[in-house]
Every structure is written in structure tokens, then in C-alpha cells.
Design a protein around this motif. Structure first.
Motif, mmCIF file in Angstrom:
data_model
loop_
_atom_site.group_PDB
_atom_site.id
_atom_site.type_symbol
_atom_site.label_atom_id
_atom_site.label_comp_id
_atom_site.label_asym_id
_atom_site.label_seq_id
_atom_site.Cartn_x
_atom_site.Cartn_y
_atom_site.Cartn_z
ATOM 1 N N VAL A 20 0.875 -1.169 0.000
ATOM 2 C CA VAL A 20 0.000 0.000 0.000
ATOM 3 C C VAL A 20 0.913 1.220 0.000
ATOM 4 C CG1 VAL A 20 -1.839 1.231 1.216
ATOM 5 C CG2 VAL A 20 -1.744 -1.269 1.317
ATOM 6 N N SER A 21 0.633 2.180 -0.886
ATOM 7 C CA SER A 21 1.505 3.347 -0.991
ATOM 8 C C SER A 21 0.892 4.549 -0.293
ATOM 9 C CB SER A 21 1.789 3.671 -2.453
ATOM 10 O OG SER A 21 0.577 3.966 -3.108
ATOM 11 N N VAL B 184 8.548 1.017 12.377
ATOM 12 C CA VAL B 184 8.347 2.448 12.160
ATOM 13 C C VAL B 184 6.851 2.748 12.277
ATOM 14 C CG1 VAL B 184 8.300 2.060 9.644
ATOM 15 C CG2 VAL B 184 8.693 4.376 10.540
ATOM 16 N N ASP B 185 6.535 3.883 12.906
ATOM 17 C CA ASP B 185 5.151 4.346 12.997
ATOM 18 C C ASP B 185 4.877 5.252 11.797
ATOM 19 O OD1 ASP B 185 4.860 3.128 15.512
ATOM 20 O OD2 ASP B 185 5.608 4.913 16.536
ATOM 21 N N ILE B 186 3.719 5.071 11.189
ATOM 22 C CA ILE B 186 3.356 5.813 9.972
ATOM 23 C C ILE B 186 1.987 6.448 10.171
ATOM 24 C CG2 ILE B 186 2.873 5.580 7.501
ATOM 25 C CD1 ILE B 186 4.814 3.183 7.512
ATOM 26 N N VAL B 187 1.822 7.684 9.722
ATOM 27 C CA VAL B 187 0.539 8.389 9.848
ATOM 28 C C VAL B 187 -0.457 7.800 8.844
ATOM 29 C CG1 VAL B 187 -0.610 10.623 9.658
ATOM 30 C CG2 VAL B 187 1.718 10.484 10.586
ATOM 31 N N LEU B 188 -1.544 7.259 9.366
ATOM 32 C CA LEU B 188 -2.517 6.569 8.504
ATOM 33 C C LEU B 188 -3.099 7.493 7.440
ATOM 34 C CD1 LEU B 188 -4.182 3.996 7.916
ATOM 35 C CD2 LEU B 188 -5.865 4.825 9.586
ATOM 36 N N ALA B 189 -3.301 8.772 7.775
ATOM 37 C CA ALA B 189 -3.972 9.696 6.858
ATOM 38 C C ALA B 189 -3.202 9.907 5.552
ATOM 39 C CB ALA B 189 -4.203 11.043 7.544
ATOM 40 N N ASN B 190 -1.917 9.569 5.514
ATOM 41 C CA ASN B 190 -1.127 9.774 4.303
ATOM 42 C C ASN B 190 -1.205 8.608 3.318
ATOM 43 O OD1 ASN B 190 -0.192 12.298 5.137
ATOM 44 N ND2 ASN B 190 1.457 11.380 6.333
ATOM 45 N N MET B 191 -1.923 7.540 3.709
ATOM 46 C CA MET B 191 -1.994 6.377 2.822
ATOM 47 C C MET B 191 -3.000 6.623 1.694
ATOM 48 S SD MET B 191 0.310 4.815 4.339
ATOM 49 C CE MET B 191 0.386 3.359 3.264
ATOM 50 N N HIS B 192 -2.736 6.017 0.542
ATOM 51 C CA HIS B 192 -3.612 6.189 -0.625
ATOM 52 C C HIS B 192 -4.728 5.154 -0.687
ATOM 53 C CE1 HIS B 192 0.002 8.261 -2.800
ATOM 54 N NE2 HIS B 192 -0.551 9.021 -1.871
ATOM 55 N N ALA B 193 -4.630 4.126 0.142
ATOM 56 C CA ALA B 193 -5.661 3.074 0.165
ATOM 57 C C ALA B 193 -5.714 2.520 1.580
ATOM 58 C CB ALA B 193 -5.322 1.975 -0.829
ATOM 59 N N SER B 194 -6.717 1.713 1.851
ATOM 60 C CA SER B 194 -6.879 1.172 3.197
ATOM 61 C C SER B 194 -5.762 0.175 3.510
ATOM 62 C CB SER B 194 -8.243 0.496 3.338
ATOM 63 O OG SER B 194 -8.307 -0.617 2.474
ATOM 64 N N ILE B 195 -5.423 0.079 4.791
ATOM 65 C CA ILE B 195 -4.479 -0.948 5.212
ATOM 66 C C ILE B 195 -5.292 -2.173 5.630
ATOM 67 C CG2 ILE B 195 -2.664 0.693 5.778
ATOM 68 C CD1 ILE B 195 -3.458 0.318 8.768
ATOM 69 N N PHE C 260 6.150 6.774 -0.349
ATOM 70 C CA PHE C 260 6.625 5.585 0.342
ATOM 71 C C PHE C 260 5.606 4.474 0.168
ATOM 72 C CE2 PHE C 260 3.659 5.729 3.901
ATOM 73 C CZ PHE C 260 3.225 7.045 3.856
ATOM 74 N N SER C 261 5.977 3.282 0.572
ATOM 75 C CA SER C 261 5.029 2.167 0.532
ATOM 76 C C SER C 261 5.360 1.193 1.642
ATOM 77 C CB SER C 261 5.058 1.468 -0.830
ATOM 78 O OG SER C 261 6.356 0.988 -1.115
ATOM 79 N N VAL C 262 4.351 0.431 2.016
ATOM 80 C CA VAL C 262 4.532 -0.590 3.053
ATOM 81 C C VAL C 262 3.953 -1.901 2.531
ATOM 82 C CG1 VAL C 262 4.391 1.074 4.931
ATOM 83 C CG2 VAL C 262 2.326 -0.099 4.195
ATOM 84 N N ALA C 263 4.536 -2.999 2.980
ATOM 85 C CA ALA C 263 3.980 -4.318 2.684
ATOM 86 C C ALA C 263 3.164 -4.762 3.891
ATOM 87 C CB ALA C 263 5.099 -5.311 2.402
ATOM 88 N N LEU D 71 11.003 3.757 1.403
ATOM 89 C CA LEU D 71 10.906 5.174 1.055
ATOM 90 C C LEU D 71 11.216 5.273 -0.434
ATOM 91 C CD1 LEU D 71 10.464 8.040 2.081
ATOM 92 C CD2 LEU D 71 12.908 8.166 2.561
ATOM 93 N N ASP D 72 10.196 5.546 -1.238
ATOM 94 C CA ASP D 72 10.327 5.410 -2.681
ATOM 95 C C ASP D 72 10.754 6.686 -3.386
ATOM 96 O OD1 ASP D 72 9.456 2.724 -2.456
ATOM 97 O OD2 ASP D 72 7.364 3.386 -2.426
ATOM 98 N N LYS D 73 10.515 7.832 -2.765
ATOM 99 C CA LYS D 73 10.843 9.110 -3.416
ATOM 100 C C LYS D 73 10.934 10.202 -2.351
ATOM 101 C CE LYS D 73 8.556 12.437 -6.371
ATOM 102 N NZ LYS D 73 7.228 12.752 -6.887
ATOM 103 N N GLY D 74 11.854 11.144 -2.540
ATOM 104 C CA GLY D 74 11.899 12.315 -1.678
ATOM 105 C C GLY D 74 12.764 12.208 -0.441
ATOM 106 N N GLN D 75 13.712 11.287 -0.470
ATOM 107 C CA GLN D 75 14.646 11.141 0.663
ATOM 108 C C GLN D 75 15.245 12.500 1.051
ATOM 109 O OE1 GLN D 75 16.230 7.824 1.996
ATOM 110 N NE2 GLN D 75 16.654 9.325 3.582
ATOM 111 N N ASP D 76 15.588 13.315 0.059
ATOM 112 C CA ASP D 76 16.219 14.611 0.332
ATOM 113 C C ASP D 76 15.222 15.653 0.835
ATOM 114 O OD1 ASP D 76 14.969 14.534 -2.131
ATOM 115 O OD2 ASP D 76 16.376 15.918 -3.092
ATOM 116 N N GLN D 77 13.919 15.380 0.735
ATOM 117 C CA GLN D 77 12.894 16.320 1.236
ATOM 118 C C GLN D 77 12.517 16.013 2.678
ATOM 119 O OE1 GLN D 77 11.371 18.969 0.029
ATOM 120 N NE2 GLN D 77 12.330 18.952 -1.988
#
Ligand SMILES: [Zn+2]
Ligand SMILES: [Zn+2]
Length: 149
Positions: free
Chosen positions: A13-14, A101-112, A24-27, A62-68
Motif C-alpha cells: 500500500v503506498s 516504524v510508525d506511519i501516519v494513517l492519513a497519508n496512505m492512498h488506500a486502506s491498510i 513511500f510504501s509498506v507491505a 521510502l520510494d521518493k523524496g529522501q532529500d525532502q
């Protein structure tokens, strides 16, 4: 629900920040999901509480934006990271749980693979919001002990 969650194991899920600079994405499967009412989350997000979920580091990418990505040591054990362009709060890592790692749910593009399971740091909650659900409420010094009400 259990069986359905297990059926999604390995699915990715990205997610991204508001501006899209960080992706970013998580499995699946995730480890937990809960609403945090601590005052640091309140200030960091400008919100009454924040919904987090956890995944083992090896399932995170972390798929994009490491420098951000800007990292902020918010306590002696925790580091929060956010997008330096748009300010979205993204991740929290802690030496208290170095395995995930803890991730903010609101930033996900689909349900976990799960819904929020509990409230934590309940004792620190904002007094200007009302929570009406039946989820367990955890608090005390650790933020994770059962709360008597
Ligand atoms: Zn951004
Ligand atoms: Zn918190």
C-alpha cells in the motif's frame, strides 16, 4: 476480518505527503493501528489526535523524496519526520521500538489491513473534542495502560 487481513499479506500500500515530494510504501501485514492523543502529536499535527500504524522496517520502503524528508528529534527516544516542502507529518521512529516504524494513517492512498484498535495517551487528550467510539482507552505514564473511567 482476520482471514481477509491474512489474505492481503505481501500486498503493498503506498502513501505520500500532501505535495507528493515524498512517496513511500509498506507491505502488509501491519502490526497495529491506534489513535494517539499525546500532546506532541497534537502540536505536531495541529489536531486533537493522530492515527498511527506500525510496520516492521523491512516492510517499509521510502520510494521518493529522501532529500525532502526532515527529521526532528521530538524526545530523547523519538524522531519524527516530515516533508520539508509541504510540512506533512509522515513517520515516527523510536529507540523504544527499533524494530518498527510508525506511519501516519492519513497519508496512505488506500486502506491498510486493519481499522484503529485503541486510543493511547488517553489521559493527555484535548478537552475540546469528544470521542464516542467503544475502542479501548489506554493511558498512564507509558500511554499504553488501561484507563479507569
Ligand atoms: Zn510534501
Ligand atoms: Zn502521540
Amino acid at each position: 476480518m482476520e482471514a481477509k487481513a491474512q489474505g492481503r499479506a505481501g500486498e503493498r500500500v503506498s502513501g505520500s505527503c500532501l505535495c507528493g515530494a515524498v512517496e513511500f510504501s509498506v507491505a502488509l501485514p501491519t502490526l497495529f493501528c491506534g489513535h494517539c492523543h499525546c500532546t506532541m502529536c497534537q502540536r505536531n499535527h495541529g489536531a486533537a489526535y493522530v492515527t498511527w500504524f506500525g510496520v516492521p522496517w523491512e516492510q517499509f520502503s521510502l520510494d521518493k523524496g529522501q532529500d525532502q524528508l526532515v527529521r526532528h528529534a521530538s524526545s530523547d527516544h523519538g524522531t519524527r519526520s516530515f516533508c520539508g516542502c509541504c510540512g506533512s507529518s509522515l513517520f515516527c521512529e523510536s529507540t523504544k521500538h527499533s524494530d518498527h516504524v510508525d506511519i501516519v494513517l492519513a497519508n496512505m492512498h488506500a486502506s491498510i489491513d486493519r481499522s484503529p484498535q485503541f486510543h493511547f495517551y488517553w489521559d493527555d487528550r484535548a478537552d475540546w473534542t469528544r470521542i464516542g467510539d467503544e475502542l479501548p482507552r489506554l493511558g498512564g505514564g507509558s500511554g499504553e495502560e488501561p484507563v479507569e473511567e
